[in-house]
Write a protein that holds these residues in place. Structure first.
Motif, mmCIF file in Angstrom:
data_model
loop_
_atom_site.group_PDB
_atom_site.id
_atom_site.type_symbol
_atom_site.label_atom_id
_atom_site.label_comp_id
_atom_site.label_asym_id
_atom_site.label_seq_id
_atom_site.Cartn_x
_atom_site.Cartn_y
_atom_site.Cartn_z
ATOM 1 N N ILE A 255 0.855 -1.184 0.000
ATOM 2 C CA ILE A 255 0.000 0.000 0.000
ATOM 3 C C ILE A 255 0.893 1.237 0.000
ATOM 4 N N GLY A 256 0.749 2.062 -1.017
ATOM 5 C CA GLY A 256 1.546 3.280 -1.098
ATOM 6 C C GLY A 256 0.738 4.544 -0.936
ATOM 7 N N ILE A 257 -0.604 4.442 -1.076
ATOM 8 C CA ILE A 257 -1.477 5.622 -1.078
ATOM 9 C C ILE A 257 -2.654 5.377 -0.147
ATOM 10 N N VAL A 258 -2.955 6.365 0.684
ATOM 11 C CA VAL A 258 -4.194 6.384 1.466
ATOM 12 C C VAL A 258 -5.037 7.518 0.909
ATOM 13 N N HIS A 259 -6.224 7.190 0.422
ATOM 14 C CA HIS A 259 -7.055 8.203 -0.244
ATOM 15 C C HIS A 259 -8.329 8.474 0.543
ATOM 16 N N PHE A 260 -8.560 9.741 0.870
ATOM 17 C CA PHE A 260 -9.756 10.174 1.587
ATOM 18 C C PHE A 260 -10.802 10.671 0.583
ATOM 19 N N GLY A 261 -11.998 10.107 0.670
ATOM 20 C CA GLY A 261 -13.072 10.514 -0.226
ATOM 21 C C GLY A 261 -13.149 9.621 -1.443
ATOM 22 N N LEU B 268 -14.964 9.289 5.068
ATOM 23 C CA LEU B 268 -14.987 10.056 6.307
ATOM 24 C C LEU B 268 -16.328 9.964 7.032
ATOM 25 N N ARG B 269 -17.385 9.603 6.322
ATOM 26 C CA ARG B 269 -18.697 9.540 6.972
ATOM 27 C C ARG B 269 -19.466 8.277 6.594
ATOM 28 N N SER B 270 -19.908 8.207 5.365
ATOM 29 C CA SER B 270 -20.804 7.127 4.952
ATOM 30 C C SER B 270 -20.052 5.820 4.721
ATOM 31 N N GLY B 271 -20.712 4.716 5.038
ATOM 32 C CA GLY B 271 -20.142 3.406 4.775
ATOM 33 C C GLY B 271 -20.585 2.816 3.450
ATOM 34 N N GLU B 272 -21.275 3.615 2.613
ATOM 35 C CA GLU B 272 -21.849 3.092 1.376
ATOM 36 C C GLU B 272 -20.786 2.510 0.447
ATOM 37 N N VAL B 273 -19.682 3.243 0.215
ATOM 38 C CA VAL B 273 -18.662 2.757 -0.717
ATOM 39 C C VAL B 273 -17.983 1.509 -0.157
ATOM 40 N N VAL C 228 -14.004 2.930 6.892
ATOM 41 C CA VAL C 228 -14.983 3.954 7.264
ATOM 42 C C VAL C 228 -14.474 4.605 8.541
ATOM 43 N N ALA C 229 -13.983 5.813 8.412
ATOM 44 C CA ALA C 229 -13.207 6.445 9.484
ATOM 45 C C ALA C 229 -13.916 6.486 10.835
ATOM 46 N N ALA D 195 -13.433 21.745 11.793
ATOM 47 C CA ALA D 195 -12.265 20.850 11.708
ATOM 48 C C ALA D 195 -12.111 20.058 12.996
ATOM 49 N N GLY D 196 -13.125 19.291 13.323
ATOM 50 C CA GLY D 196 -13.118 18.515 14.555
ATOM 51 C C GLY D 196 -12.653 17.084 14.334
ATOM 52 N N ASP D 197 -13.123 16.188 15.184
ATOM 53 C CA ASP D 197 -12.658 14.801 15.144
ATOM 54 C C ASP D 197 -13.151 14.023 13.936
ATOM 55 N N GLU D 198 -14.114 14.567 13.190
ATOM 56 C CA GLU D 198 -14.600 13.889 11.991
ATOM 57 C C GLU D 198 -13.938 14.419 10.730
ATOM 58 N N SER D 199 -13.082 15.416 10.862
ATOM 59 C CA SER D 199 -12.462 16.032 9.686
ATOM 60 C C SER D 199 -11.216 15.277 9.261
#
Length: 457
Positions: free
Chosen positions: A31-37, A68-73, A107-108, A149-153
């Motif tokens: 694993i070389g990349i961590v992608h958010f979103g 960061l939020r939804s578990g759909e993906v 799912v963060a 920019a809290g704990d979910e950001s």
């Protein structure tokens, strides 16, 4: 037809003949990349480039996706062990490729430690983002909004992951934005610095010295996938279901500032452009493509259209799109050597007219408050300084205010309630865009502008 999900086992068993596929050993790739979103755009763009770069011989650039939020993906991709398809559609037909670059989706909110550990892993070299403009948690003036920019950001996870890398004696990461925020790399560097100054000031000097934040320009039209799309992909895959399938156009562009902390995949070997300065390409895309897209969305919806290709086929709306790109946006752009803005506008109109994409106008119209400043207001300000009118953009603003008033159904915008209330006022144009207004910028509408906008609603 088989009723089985796409995954490494079923792919090896059925080996669909009508789809291209990766030709590397997925299990052997670090694993070389961590992608958010990790939404549809990332899967059709950066992950697609990375998959083909590994196919061309570059290795160890597997991707862990983070929602960061939804578990759909995650629900779509994890039962498929990260496999999914990208289908390019045009009037000439469709071409499907099975992508192997993504290995897992986290799912963060439910797996925070796994996200932090992925960022801190020795093999990880890049953290990338398609979090849209609102994901940057900016206040109205552009600085970081600590309340957002809290704990979910994304900043929360990055701050903890970078702290863990520092404490382990590991090198920094490249933080790479892949969205439509203007000067996205510079903005991310500044905002991350502001976050660290608040939450971990001792890490700030290390972050500045060890991490890089290249700017990028990304471009590919990726409509929302429908149930009918998934059925069509299943036919291509000899009955295998792909719940994470994405549809897109044949065109793709990625311009990247060549500034990496620990190297990068050979994206340039598969079509990406590595440059010293992304700004001319970024500005052209924001003001011409995205600016025209938003105008098509709001004016097209007002004329009863559903899809982009329908709106651009309407002669009156097409004329507005041509005017916006060629006469309003292009004169404000300092083009790079060899960058042909006239040819770019012709290509954009052809792409918009692609009847195979079914790109919904309402999808483009989402989050207008976050998009309009860089898509329209900067162009308006530049033209105002030169004494030039912008009737196409003003028509778009009129359509947007009509949209805020609920003409197209519920408004999907982080400032929707606030702006809808303001849009309902008699003096809504000056209330929104005048000095001190909710959308105030360097452009201030004069009396003629107000009349032109009001004609749109």
């Amino acid at each position: 037809m088989n009723d089985l999900r796409l995954n490494p086992f079923t792919l090896g068993t059925f080996a669909p003949a009508d789809a291209e596929r990766y030709d590397y050993d997925r299990e052997a790739q670090a694993i070389g990349i961590v992608h958010f979103g990790i939404g549809a755009f990332h899967r059709a763009h950066q992950a697609w480039y990375t998959d083909r770069a590994m196919d061309a011989g570059d290795r160890d650039w597997g991707i862990i996706g983070v929602s960061l939020r939804s578990g759909e993906v995650a629900h779509q991709m994890n039962p498929q062990e990260g496999l999914y398809t990208v289908t390019e559609r045009s009037g000439e037909g469709a071409k499907t490729r099975i992508i192997g670059a993504v290995r897992d989706v986290l799912v963060a909110p439910y797996e925070p430690e796994a996200v932090i550990a992925a960022l801190a892993a020795p093999s990880t070299r890049i953290a990338s983002f398609t979090i849209t403009e609102k994901g940057y948690c900016r206040a109205a003036g552009g600085s970081l909004d600590p309340a957002l920019a809290g704990d979910e950001s994304v900043y929360h996870y990055l701050g903890l992951g970078l702290r863990r890398r520092h404490d382990a004696g590991l090198p920094g990461l490249t933080l790479m934005s892949c969205d439509n925020l203007a000067e996205n790399g510079q903005q991310l560097a500044r905002l991350m610095g502001e976050y660290l100054a608040l939450h971990d000031p001792a890490l700030l000097a290390w972050f500045t010295a060890e991490c890089t934040c290249p700017s990028t320009m990304v471009d590919r039209i990726v409509p929302a996938t429908t149930a009918e799309d998934r059925d069509a992909v299943a036919e291509t895959l000899d009955g295998l279901r792909d719940e994470a399938a994405v549809m897109t156009e044949p065109f793709s562009q990625w311009v990247i500032e060549d500034k990496f902390a620990q190297g990068r995949p050979a994206w340039d070997k598969v079509g990406a452009e590595l440059v010293e300065d992304v700004r001319p390409y970024e500005t052209a895309k924001l003001r011409m493509l995205n600016g025209a897209h938003s105008m098509l969305a709001y004016v097209g919806l007002a004329h009863g259209h559903t899809f982009v290709h329908e709106a651009v086929s309407d002669p009156a709306i097409r004329a507005l799109a041509e005017r916006l790109m060629r006469e309003e946006a292009a004169p404000t752009i300092a083009a790079a050597p060899g960058q042909d803005l006239s040819a770019y506008s012709v290509a954009l109109l052809e792409r918009f007219a692609n009847p195979a994409l079914n790109h919904r106008l309402i999808q483009i119209g989402m989050d207008g408050s976050q998009k309009i400043p860089q898509r329209w207001l900067e162009t308006l300000a530049a033209n105002q300084q030169q004494g030039r009118d912008c009737p196409a953009i003003l028509a778009g603003i009129g359509g947007w205010i009509r949209h805020l008033r609920g003409a197209n159904g519920p408004v999907d915008d982080p400032r929707g309630a606030e702006l809808a209330e303001m849009a309902g006022r008699a003096d809504c144009v000056t209330g929104l865009f005048g000095q001190g207004g909710a959308m105030a910028s360097q452009w201030h509408p004069d009396a003629a502008d107000v009349l032109a906008i009001e004609a749109g609603f």
